[in-house]
Enzyme design. Sequence first.
Site: not given
Length: 341
Positions: A322, A35, A13-14, A240, A217, A157-158
Amino acid sequence: MSKPSVGINGFGRIGRLVLRAAVEKDSVNVVAVNDPFISIDYMVYLFQYDSTHGRFKGTVAHEGDYLLVAKEGKSQHKIKVYNSRDPAEIQWGSAGADYVVESTGVFTTIEKANAHLKGGAKKVIISAPSADAPMFVVGVNHEKYDHANDHIISNASCTTNCLAPLAKVINDNFGIIEGLMTTVHAVTATQKTVDGPSGKLWRDGRGAGQNIIPASTGAAKAVGKVIPELNGKLTGMAFRVPTPDVSVVDLTARLEKPASLDDIKKVVKAAAEGPLKGVLAYTEDQVVSTDFVSDTHSSIFDAGASIILNPNFVKLISWYDNEFGYSNRVVDLISYIATKA
């Protein structure tokens, strides 16, 4: 000055959204991606089609072992593709990648991320919190970066990227005695689609689409690392929730100096239009989470949802994409540290 040359390790994703942000901003040049689990034709597909942020508005193809990514009016990125499991074996140097984004979520310590330097990278930016690498939040403490000594750094972190700019503005203007943060957080790839085993964190293994899941978190405590005056004054937790993207921070804090909600709105708006423009935003609109999908800010203060009990006790609400907001900050951090090279 030429654009910084960037490699991306981990095309999840990121990793993919850092590439999208790089193409949009046109401020860095992505020259390599690694990857081990994704073939090059699959990379083309995953980059082109995104269920959350929509189809890539440009062209993406592959030629040999290169990805070719282009968008009208922007520079083309010709990207060497590697499929190595061992980061020490990735030839970042021969691809010309000076700055490596470590976005696998695996190599998040200085010792582990150091493998990228062996392959010829000059700097590593970990796209996650790190136990020992210095953490930088653009707009908050990025100017403390030390080019001579900081070779492996973390973009935090986001959630820290959402909370820290807001906490900085409030602390600079009114002083924070102490605070508790809750983030109502969208699902991420580590969660389970249906109930399954999850090590020691049993709740984390429950079905993501059918539950509100309390989770830990470190984002609030991490603010103390990027704003030393707040060290030990903030902690927090997460819920979440079953949404694919966009999260929201609730910062409940005791203030040293009394303030009305209008006082708070005024200083946050001034920061959003001034020193924190592009990082912090301000809205008085009647917004909901999907209004911020693909928003590039780290933190969007919601004036209408924020409340106060009394002039020294406040609850402040700030939204963040995020995924995409965070990915944009990774690119901004690279652009900044490149000016110090």
